[in-house]
Design an enzyme around this catalytic site. Structure first.
Site, PDB file in Angstrom:
ATOM      1  N   SER A   1       0.636  -1.047   0.603  1.00 40.14           N
ATOM      2  CA  SER A   1       0.171  -0.122  -0.137  1.00 40.14           C
ATOM      3  C   SER A   1       0.869   1.576  -0.018  1.00 40.14           C
ATOM      4  O   SER A   1       1.592   0.795   0.285  1.00 40.14           O
ATOM      5  CB  SER A   1      -1.076   0.206   1.022  1.00 40.14           C
ATOM      6  OG  SER A   1      -0.344   0.508   2.277  1.00 40.14           O
ATOM      7  N   LYS A   2       0.058   2.339   0.270  1.00 36.22           N
ATOM      8  CA  LYS A   2       0.623   3.806  -0.314  1.00 36.22           C
ATOM      9  C   LYS A   2       1.809   4.067   1.041  1.00 36.22           C
ATOM     10  O   LYS A   2       2.984   4.434   0.710  1.00 36.22           O
ATOM     11  CB  LYS A   2       0.057   5.028  -0.609  1.00 36.22           C
ATOM     12  CG  LYS A   2       0.870   5.952  -0.742  1.00 36.22           C
ATOM     13  CD  LYS A   2      -0.530   7.326  -0.896  1.00 36.22           C
ATOM     14  CE  LYS A   2       0.304   8.739  -0.983  1.00 36.22           C
ATOM     15  NZ  LYS A   2      -0.878   9.600  -1.844  1.00 36.22           N
ATOM     16  N   ARG A   3       1.188   3.556   1.736  1.00 38.31           N
ATOM     17  CA  ARG A   3       2.669   3.575   2.741  1.00 38.31           C
ATOM     18  C   ARG A   3       3.973   3.119   3.213  1.00 38.31           C
ATOM     19  O   ARG A   3       4.811   2.854   4.121  1.00 38.31           O
ATOM     20  CB  ARG A   3       1.579   3.432   4.157  1.00 38.31           C
ATOM     21  CG  ARG A   3       0.468   4.243   4.382  1.00 38.31           C
ATOM     22  CD  ARG A   3      -0.289   4.129   5.860  1.00 38.31           C
ATOM     23  NE  ARG A   3      -0.706   3.053   5.819  1.00 38.31           N
ATOM     24  CZ  ARG A   3      -2.112   2.586   5.527  1.00 38.31           C
ATOM     25  NH1 ARG A   3      -3.066   3.330   4.379  1.00 38.31           N
ATOM     26  NH2 ARG A   3      -2.280   1.829   4.858  1.00 38.31           N
ATOM     27  N   ASP A   4       3.812   1.531   2.377  1.00 33.76           N
ATOM     28  CA  ASP A   4       4.617   0.897   2.494  1.00 33.76           C
ATOM     29  C   ASP A   4       5.949   0.825   2.051  1.00 33.76           C
ATOM     30  O   ASP A   4       5.466   2.276   1.655  1.00 33.76           O
ATOM     31  CB  ASP A   4       4.298  -0.406   2.054  1.00 33.76           C
ATOM     32  CG  ASP A   4       3.232  -1.682   2.957  1.00 33.76           C
ATOM     33  OD1 ASP A   4       3.761  -1.530   4.068  1.00 33.76           O
ATOM     34  OD2 ASP A   4       2.391  -1.798   1.923  1.00 33.76           O
TER      35      ASP A   4
END
Ligand code: GLU
Length: 423
Positions: free
Chosen positions: A211-214
């Site tokens: 996901s974007k936060r990874d």
């Protein structure tokens, strides 16, 4: 039967960043086009107007360009099948909707226009996943145009693939479950669907969808963190594809030659930052002094270090075996470029606790000042002489001298430092 020239596309929706999965999709399309002598098209699926910002576009263009994925048709360069932004193609969609209506495949429903599904079983042959069978659907007919006149993703996507003459759709596996809808639309327009290849998703190390936060999700983070485009390119190729070669480290030309879409795996790929770092270190090591200087200079500048000095390229070379990322260079070479470099505090305390260190350093300084040969060899000889005079091993003197010249207990050898820094 003549085969059509290959035309593939990368069709991102601008979200403000280029996801590593999107970049890998673009890369596989690009490899396929280059392998087959075909065309790689960039199409921006920007029907969601709120997201159409110049920054969101720039993230896509910059990321692709950094990876060296040049497009043959698309934004900023044009082409015969444009415009390449969906937001500029409304009249084309109106025209295609009229055709569907003329074929009796639409009806109005509360201001929206719906597409009548064929309600037949649909087979999607896929170059990666094999034949995927979809039973006749029981879903309600699909809205293709909303009451506000805007068109939905599936409709625009299919119309554009027809209009742009796309021969192969290589995209993320998350789209496979909708491909029967696309196939149904192609048939309704009287067209053959393109060949599909749904490529596996990229999972983070814990096994969930990235996901974007990874860490590593955005291509921009590789640029900032000091990765080399060639290393990222090579590594991304291996996420879901095993080239038929003896080794994994392969340059672009080899990857183009080896790429075969049917060799892509259907199992999901797991992202491994340590392996990417390892690749990066290998690519760094192969760079010429000038290439390395050019690549590292922006990172040194950010750290307040100017690389104008004539020995800058050699200074970088002297530590490159110790470095995996360009961002690590300032920490290794800063002392070459400034007089007031800091000394590792713990080491200072430790060295000062032995008075003989001071004697050794003073003896070395005195001896060096009389020494004419400042080549690495000459410096080495001078150190040996001082060591002999002081009855210590050269191995005792060298780290001490390195510390005096660099403030660090690690780094290039003292002869290299002294030679580069000059007498
Ligand atoms: N805009 C879609 C996406 O970003 C493209 C899907 C496709 O490649 O067909 O997922």
């Amino acid at each position: 039967m003549s085969t059509l020239p290959v035309r593939v596309r990368f069709a991102p929706s601008p979200t403000g960043y280029l996801h590593v999965g999107g970049a890998r999709t673009a890369l596989f399309n690009w490899l396929y086009a280059r392998n087959r002598g075909g065309k790689f098209i960039l199409r921006i699926e920007d029907t969601d107007e709120a997201r159409n910002t110049p920054e969101a576009m720039a993230a896509i263009f910059d990321g692709l360009r950094w990876l060296g994925l040049d497009w043959d048709e698309g934004p900023e360069i044009g082409g015969e099948r444009g415009p390449y932004f969906q937001s500029q193609r409304k009249s084309i969609y109106d025209d295609y909707l009229a055709r569907l209506t003329a074929a009796g495949r639409t009806y109005e429903d509360g201001g929206a226009v719906r597409f009548k599904f064929s309600r037949q079983p649909i087979n999607v042959p896929d170059l990666v996943c094999g034949d995927v069978q979809f039973a006749a659907t029981e879903e309600p007919d699909m809205t293709v145009r909303r009451p506000d006149g805007s068109y939905i993703f599936h409709f625009c996507n299919v119309v554009d693939d027809i209009e742009m003459g796309i021969t192969h759709v290589i995209r993320g596996e998350d789209h496979l479950s909708n491909t029967w809808k696309h196939t149904d639309l192609f048939h309704a327009f009287g067209k053959h669907p393109p060949r599909y290849a749904h490529i596996p998703l990229i999972l983070n190390p814990s096994g969930s969808k990235m996901s974007k936060r990874d860490e590593g999700a955005a291509v921009s983070s590789y640029i900032q963190d000091g990765y080399l485009p060639d290393a990222v390119f090579n590594y991304l190729c291996l996420l879901g594809w095993t080239p038929r070669a003896e080794k994994e480290k392969l340059d672009r030309a080899a990857l183009i030659t080896l790429f075969e879409v049917s060799d892509v795996h259907s199992a999901n790929a797991r992202f491994d930052m340590e392996k990417l770092k390892w690749f990066n270190a290998q690519y760094l090591r192969e760079m010429s002094p000038d290439e390395l200087l050019a690549a590292a200079t922006p990172f040194l500048k950010t750290a307040g270090i100017s690389t104008d000095a004539s020995f800058a390229a050699a200074a970088l070379q002297s530590v490159k075996e110790k470095v995996s990322l360009l961002t690590e260079f300032p920490g290794w070479v800063h002392f070459f470029f400034r007089e007031d470099f800091p000394f590792e505090a713990d080491a200072v305390t430790k060295l000062k606790s032995k008075p003989e260190n001071k004697v050794l350093l003073e003896a070395a300084a005195a001896h060096f000042s009389t020494f004419a040969d400042w080549s690495e060899h000459g410096i080495h000889k001078a150190i040996e002489e001082v060591a002999a005079l002081q009855s210590v091993k050269p191995g005792v003197l060298m780290p001490l001298l390195r510390f005096a010249l660099s403030g660090q207990t690690r780094g290039p050898g003292v002869t290299t430092i002294a030679n580069l820094a000059g007498k």
